[in-house]
Design an enzyme around this catalytic site. Sequence first.
Site, PDB file in Angstrom:
ATOM      1  N   TYR A 167       0.835  -1.204   0.000  1.00  0.00           N
ATOM      2  CA  TYR A 167       0.000   0.000   0.000  1.00  0.00           C
ATOM      3  C   TYR A 167       0.865   1.247   0.000  1.00  0.00           C
ATOM      4  CZ  TYR A 167       0.779   0.856   5.047  1.00  0.00           C
ATOM      5  OH  TYR A 167       1.326   1.135   6.273  1.00  0.00           O
ATOM      6  N   LYS A 190       6.377  -1.646   1.937  1.00  0.00           N
ATOM      7  CA  LYS A 190       5.183  -1.131   2.626  1.00  0.00           C
ATOM      8  C   LYS A 190       4.058  -2.152   2.469  1.00  0.00           C
ATOM      9  CE  LYS A 190       3.008   3.398   3.445  1.00  0.00           C
ATOM     10  NZ  LYS A 190       3.220   3.443   4.886  1.00  0.00           N
ATOM     11  N   GLU A 210      12.543   2.261  13.815  1.00  0.00           N
ATOM     12  CA  GLU A 210      11.552   3.302  13.481  1.00  0.00           C
ATOM     13  C   GLU A 210      10.385   3.180  14.440  1.00  0.00           C
ATOM     14  OE1 GLU A 210       9.880   2.658   9.569  1.00  0.00           O
ATOM     15  OE2 GLU A 210       9.834   0.487   9.857  1.00  0.00           O
ATOM     16  N   LEU A 222      11.042   1.521   6.884  1.00  0.00           N
ATOM     17  CA  LEU A 222      10.390   2.021   5.679  1.00  0.00           C
ATOM     18  C   LEU A 222      11.051   3.357   5.332  1.00  0.00           C
ATOM     19  CD1 LEU A 222       7.898   1.552   3.751  1.00  0.00           C
ATOM     20  CD2 LEU A 222       6.853   3.393   5.057  1.00  0.00           C
TER      21      LEU A 222
HETATM   22  N1  PDD Z   1       2.783   4.944   7.648  1.00  0.00           N
HETATM   23  N2  PDD Z   1       7.524   3.695   8.937  1.00  0.00           N
HETATM   24  C1  PDD Z   1       6.375   3.008   8.998  1.00  0.00           C
HETATM   25  C2  PDD Z   1       6.398   1.621   9.522  1.00  0.00           C
HETATM   26  C3  PDD Z   1       5.173   3.605   8.556  1.00  0.00           C
HETATM   27  O1  PDD Z   1       4.041   2.906   8.594  1.00  0.00           O
HETATM   28  C4  PDD Z   1       5.202   4.944   8.084  1.00  0.00           C
HETATM   29  C5  PDD Z   1       3.973   5.653   7.599  1.00  0.00           C
HETATM   30  C6  PDD Z   1       6.436   5.617   8.045  1.00  0.00           C
HETATM   31  C7  PDD Z   1       6.564   7.042   7.521  1.00  0.00           C
HETATM   32  O2  PDD Z   1       6.540   7.066   6.113  1.00  0.00           O
HETATM   33  P1  PDD Z   1       5.973   8.349   5.340  1.00  0.00           P
HETATM   34  O3  PDD Z   1       6.709   9.522   5.863  1.00  0.00           O
HETATM   35  O4  PDD Z   1       6.283   8.073   3.921  1.00  0.00           O
HETATM   36  O5  PDD Z   1       4.492   8.438   5.637  1.00  0.00           O
HETATM   37  C8  PDD Z   1       7.583   4.962   8.467  1.00  0.00           C
HETATM   38  C9  PDD Z   1       1.566   5.425   7.037  1.00  0.00           C
HETATM   39  C10 PDD Z   1       1.279   6.866   7.222  1.00  0.00           C
HETATM   40  C11 PDD Z   1       0.418   4.491   7.388  1.00  0.00           C
HETATM   41  O6  PDD Z   1       0.683   3.313   7.464  1.00  0.00           O
HETATM   42  O7  PDD Z   1      -0.716   4.945   7.536  1.00  0.00           O
END
Ligand code: PDD
Length: 280
Positions: free
Chosen positions: A34, A145, A177, A201
Amino acid sequence: MTSKPVYLNGQYVPQDEAKISVMDRGFLFGDGVYEVIPCYLGHLFHFQAHIDRLTASLAGIRMENPYTTEQWLEIFKSLIDERENQYIYVQITRGVAPKRDHAFPENITPTIFAVCNNIAPFAGLETGVKAITADDSRWKFCNIKAIALLAHLLHRQEAVDEGCAEAILIKNGVVTEGAASNVFAVIDGVLVTPLKDNRILAGITRDVILELAVKHNIPHCERDISLAELTTATEIWVTSSTREIIPVVELDGVAVADGKVGAVWDTMNTIFQAYKQSLL
Ligand code: PDD
């Protein structure tokens, strides 16, 4: 009243009428990936970077991106309300198979779903939030992701059960993270974030912060952060597309520095908000 339209396999249908098969491998196995793309007043934030990460996630599970960047843009534009701050959620699963079999079926058509929702303003942005640390229980491909998020959900719930907003994950003594965010810390005056590898991620928000740090001469580096170092950091932030840059003011029940939002966060958040505005 009909619910808002969502995109499903080439069609726009009201959300409460959108249906997928119980044999979808996303439902049965979590076999899919996703993206979450912020969209500020109709502007898709770092759109190409999100599409590139989607393509990389798909490649990580041996799938191809079904659409071109232009095709994705057309789909998303049809879902967006330009008067709102929103985010696109897009999910691609391997598709519907005739039977439940772990191995990938041949000639399968992916299931493609996208929806647009408003971003709810995050209460902790100005005041800071509490976080816990937790032993990172996830697998070796955190750069993908993947929709299979059970480990992330259990970690986030651990945090919520402790009255906290996020769990900061620790693997072999170093920070990886957050349960759904990347982590930054200010250590000896330097903004530090873990390296981009398969332990995390590759956050788009993280990349933007690093670009802004370069542009505004904020000392920064990408390297491992030990748990011991994290506990001595003068600032800790967690970052993501939907919450942006959230200061952590308490970690495992102990105040981070003086327990107040830090000066580096204040500077970066101001720069980040101005940058967002400049793109509109
Ligand atoms: N998640 N690490 C993980 C495990 C995440 O799920 C997310 C963001 C990030 C930050 O990535 P970004 O800056 O590209 O949003 C890091 C999204 C927002 C979610 O799962 O809803």
